[in-house]
Design an enzyme around this catalytic site. Sequence first.
Site, short mmCIF file in Angstrom:
data_model
loop_
_atom_site.label_atom_id
_atom_site.label_comp_id
_atom_site.label_asym_id
_atom_site.label_seq_id
_atom_site.Cartn_x
_atom_site.Cartn_y
_atom_site.Cartn_z
N CYS A 7 0.76 -1.21 -0.03
CA CYS A 7 -0.03 -0.03 0.11
C CYS A 7 0.80 1.28 0.04
O CYS A 7 1.60 1.48 0.98
CB CYS A 7 -0.88 -0.12 0.96
SG CYS A 7 -1.82 1.47 1.26
N ASN A 54 1.35 5.55 -1.19
CA ASN A 54 0.39 6.78 -1.11
C ASN A 54 -0.48 6.89 -2.23
O ASN A 54 -1.56 7.56 -2.12
CB ASN A 54 1.42 8.10 -1.12
CG ASN A 54 2.29 7.91 0.22
OD1 ASN A 54 1.97 8.07 1.41
ND2 ASN A 54 3.68 8.07 -0.02
N THR A 55 -0.08 6.33 -3.47
CA THR A 55 -0.91 6.70 -4.33
C THR A 55 -1.80 5.26 -4.80
O THR A 55 -2.98 5.40 -5.15
CB THR A 55 -0.12 7.14 -5.75
OG1 THR A 55 0.59 8.03 -5.48
CG2 THR A 55 -1.15 7.27 -7.16
N ASP A 87 8.32 0.24 3.06
CA ASP A 87 8.43 0.39 1.81
C ASP A 87 9.95 0.09 1.22
O ASP A 87 10.63 -0.69 0.65
CB ASP A 87 7.93 1.26 0.75
CG ASP A 87 8.48 2.59 1.27
OD1 ASP A 87 8.56 3.09 2.47
OD2 ASP A 87 8.42 3.75 0.38
N ARG A 88 10.80 0.87 2.07
CA ARG A 88 12.40 0.77 2.15
C ARG A 88 12.86 -0.41 2.64
O ARG A 88 13.73 -0.94 2.08
CB ARG A 88 12.86 2.14 2.68
CG ARG A 88 12.19 3.37 2.35
CD ARG A 88 12.85 4.68 2.87
NE ARG A 88 13.98 4.92 2.06
CZ ARG A 88 14.53 6.14 2.26
NH1 ARG A 88 14.07 7.09 3.07
NH2 ARG A 88 15.49 6.29 1.57
N ASP A 127 13.83 4.05 -6.14
CA ASP A 127 12.49 3.59 -6.37
C ASP A 127 11.86 4.93 -6.70
O ASP A 127 11.52 5.85 -6.11
CB ASP A 127 11.95 3.27 -4.86
CG ASP A 127 10.51 2.72 -5.06
OD1 ASP A 127 9.69 2.94 -6.32
OD2 ASP A 127 10.20 1.73 -4.25
#
Length: 259
Positions: free
Chosen positions: A7, A9-10, A109-110, A129
Site C-alpha cells: 500500500c 501513497n498513490t 517500503d524501504r 524507487d
Amino acid sequence: MLLAIDCGNTNTVFSIWDGEKFLCTLRTSTHHARTADAYFTWYSTLVKHYGIEVDITDVIISSTVPRVVFNLRVFADRFFGCRPLVVGKPDCLLPANPRVDEGTQVGPDRLVNTAGAFDRFGGDLVVVDFGTATTFDVVAHDGAYVGGVIAPGVNLSLEALHLAAAALPHVDISKPQKVIGTHTVECIQSGVFWGYVGLVREICERIKAEAGVPMKVISTGGLAPLFQQAADLFDEFEDDLTMHGLTVIHRYNKEIGST
C-alpha cells in the site's frame, strides 16, 4: 498461497504468490476509508475475472499509509482466517535489521525493497524507487538498510509546477527528442526528465563516494522504465522488487517460526 499487499501513497497492489511465481497482480487507488468488505468485493471480482483458483493461507502487508492497515488486517482475518504480517511491526522479523539513528522509523517500503534487492543482487547496493517520492535506499554488504535519500517524486514535481504556475500546462512525462525545447510542453518534459537524470546520477555518485566501496544501482517503481532510457544510469531494473521483497520477508518469518 501468499497474498502480498503493498500500500503506497498513490496505489495499493495485491499480488498472489504460489510459492514459485506470482499468479496475478491487482492494482487499485489507495483510500484510507475503504472497508474490508470493499477490498474483498474488488479482489474477488478480479480474481474471478482472471479465472484463477486461489486458496490464500497467508497475508503480508507493507503500508506507507498507516490508516489503511486496520482495514487490511480485518480483510485478512475475516476472509482468509489469518493474522497478517505487517512490515515494520515488532512481530514481523527482518532478514537484517536496519542500522540507523536510534528512534528512526524506516518506511516499510524501504525495508521491503532492501530485502528484495539483497536477495537478488547481494549487498552494497543503491535502490532507486520512482514512486510518489523518489527514494534512494542504501543496502550494506550484509543486507542491512543503512540509510538513504528522499527526493520529491517525478509526478509530484510536475503537479506542483502546474499548480504553482498558472500559465504552465499539466504534461505527461516522457523522454524528449532533444534537450532544448521549442514549445512549452517540450521545455517542461526536458527539464523534468534530464533534471531527474542529473539528480539520480549525482546522488548515486555521492553515495558511492561516501560509502567508499563499489556499488550496484538498482531501479524500480512505476517510472523506472522511462529512466532506463538514460544510458549508464542503472545497473539493473526490477519491476517487481517490492513484491519480491515481501515474499522474502514472509519466507524468513516462516523459517524462523519453524525453528
